[in-house]
Design a protein around this motif. Structure first.
Motif, PDB file in Angstrom:
ATOM      1  N   UNK A 280       0.806  -1.218   0.000  1.00  0.00           N
ATOM      2  CA  UNK A 280       0.000   0.000   0.000  1.00  0.00           C
ATOM      3  C   UNK A 280       0.844   1.275   0.000  1.00  0.00           C
ATOM      4  N   UNK A 281       2.106   1.179   0.333  1.00  0.00           N
ATOM      5  CA  UNK A 281       2.994   2.345   0.305  1.00  0.00           C
ATOM      6  C   UNK A 281       3.799   2.434  -0.991  1.00  0.00           C
ATOM      7  N   UNK A 282       4.234   1.302  -1.529  1.00  0.00           N
ATOM      8  CA  UNK A 282       5.073   1.303  -2.734  1.00  0.00           C
ATOM      9  C   UNK A 282       4.213   1.314  -3.996  1.00  0.00           C
TER      10      UNK A 282
ATOM     11  N   UNK B 170      -0.195   0.415  -9.814  1.00  0.00           N
ATOM     12  CA  UNK B 170       1.232   0.199  -9.584  1.00  0.00           C
ATOM     13  C   UNK B 170       1.615  -1.194  -9.156  1.00  0.00           C
ATOM     14  N   UNK B 171       0.632  -2.113  -9.086  1.00  0.00           N
ATOM     15  CA  UNK B 171       0.937  -3.481  -8.648  1.00  0.00           C
ATOM     16  C   UNK B 171       0.508  -4.485  -9.712  1.00  0.00           C
TER      17      UNK B 171
ATOM     18  N   UNK C 143       5.730   1.423  12.265  1.00  0.00           N
ATOM     19  CA  UNK C 143       6.292   0.642  11.160  1.00  0.00           C
ATOM     20  C   UNK C 143       5.789   1.170   9.815  1.00  0.00           C
ATOM     21  N   UNK C 144       4.562   1.680   9.794  1.00  0.00           N
ATOM     22  CA  UNK C 144       4.018   2.247   8.563  1.00  0.00           C
ATOM     23  C   UNK C 144       4.827   3.469   8.119  1.00  0.00           C
ATOM     24  N   UNK C 145       5.366   4.219   9.054  1.00  0.00           N
ATOM     25  CA  UNK C 145       6.246   5.351   8.705  1.00  0.00           C
ATOM     26  C   UNK C 145       7.489   4.849   7.976  1.00  0.00           C
TER      27      UNK C 145
ATOM     28  N   UNK D 161       8.949   3.417   0.412  1.00  0.00           N
ATOM     29  CA  UNK D 161       8.260   3.759  -0.836  1.00  0.00           C
ATOM     30  C   UNK D 161       8.911   4.943  -1.536  1.00  0.00           C
ATOM     31  N   UNK D 162       9.253   5.979  -0.770  1.00  0.00           N
ATOM     32  CA  UNK D 162       9.908   7.155  -1.355  1.00  0.00           C
ATOM     33  C   UNK D 162      11.287   6.797  -1.898  1.00  0.00           C
ATOM     34  N   UNK D 163      12.031   6.016  -1.136  1.00  0.00           N
ATOM     35  CA  UNK D 163      13.363   5.590  -1.591  1.00  0.00           C
ATOM     36  C   UNK D 163      13.270   4.803  -2.891  1.00  0.00           C
ATOM     37  N   UNK D 164      12.334   3.862  -2.943  1.00  0.00           N
ATOM     38  CA  UNK D 164      12.207   3.018  -4.123  1.00  0.00           C
ATOM     39  C   UNK D 164      11.743   3.803  -5.342  1.00  0.00           C
ATOM     40  N   UNK D 165      10.942   4.811  -5.131  1.00  0.00           N
ATOM     41  CA  UNK D 165      10.502   5.656  -6.236  1.00  0.00           C
ATOM     42  C   UNK D 165      11.710   6.272  -6.937  1.00  0.00           C
TER      43      UNK D 165
END
Length: 186
Positions: free
Chosen positions: A53-55, A68-69, A141-143, A149-153
């Motif tokens: 849900x974040x990535x 995106x999935x 943990x959600x943080x 998600x931001x890093x992977x983007x």
């Protein structure tokens, strides 16, 4: 002049389209067989779903389409595939009062033929931010999942981008790493 602008826009669009196009997150996100995670946190927080849900939305925004999935084993229709595997989750019940929380994942970027293009390891920590003492383990943990998600983007878009592993917060040295307390994790 108008022809020159039109040619420029068309060539830019063609270059962007030929660049490999979309990247999709393979779901479900999985755990490595030797992943270190407290069973109660794994069950209640559902880190794999949290990461999806974040990535997923970050990739959808990059792709400008879909969610995106893509389900595991499905035809990618020429898109690249991002495969995540959770290798470690640091966290026990008690929210911020039981120390920092962290998620570590291995990420593989695969081309449309299934060949690994790049690989990285990401580890993100959180103490819960402002008012962390009032947050539960899962929300902290959600943080970390949001930061991943931001890093992977950026990592997916820019092949030269190197993800730097965060050092553990000073509080992690004293954080308990044993079984979860009987209290509710969230």
């Amino acid at each position: 002049m108008k022809k020159l602008i039109l040619i420029g826009l068309l060539s830019y669009g063609a270059a962007a389209f030929a660049d490999g196009g979309n990247t999709l997150l393979e779901v479900p996100v999985t755990y490595h067989p030797d992943a270190g995670v407290v069973a109660k946190v794994k069950e209640e927080c559902q880190i794999e779903s949290m990461l999806s849900h974040r990535v997923g939305p970050v990739l959808a925004k990059m792709n400008k389409a879909g969610d995106g999935t893509i389900p595991s084993g499905s035809d990618t229709a020429g898109a690249n595939l991002l495969r995540l595997q959770i290798t470690h989750v640091l966290g026990v019940g008690g929210g911020a009062w039981s120390g920092p929380k962290a998620i570590t994942v291995n990420a593989d970027l695969l081309d449309a033929s299934g060949k690994v293009i790049r690989h990285t390891k990401i580890n993100r920590w959180s103490m819960g931010g402002m008012f962390g003492g009032f947050k539960g383990t899962c929300s902290i943990l959600d943080r970390s999942a949001a930061a991943i998600g931001k890093d992977l983007s950026r990592w997916v878009r820019d092949p030269s981008y190197q993800i730097v592993e965060e050092a553990a917060p000073k509080e992690a040295e004293a954080a308990p790493t044993t079984e979860a307390t009987p209290e509710k994790v969230q």
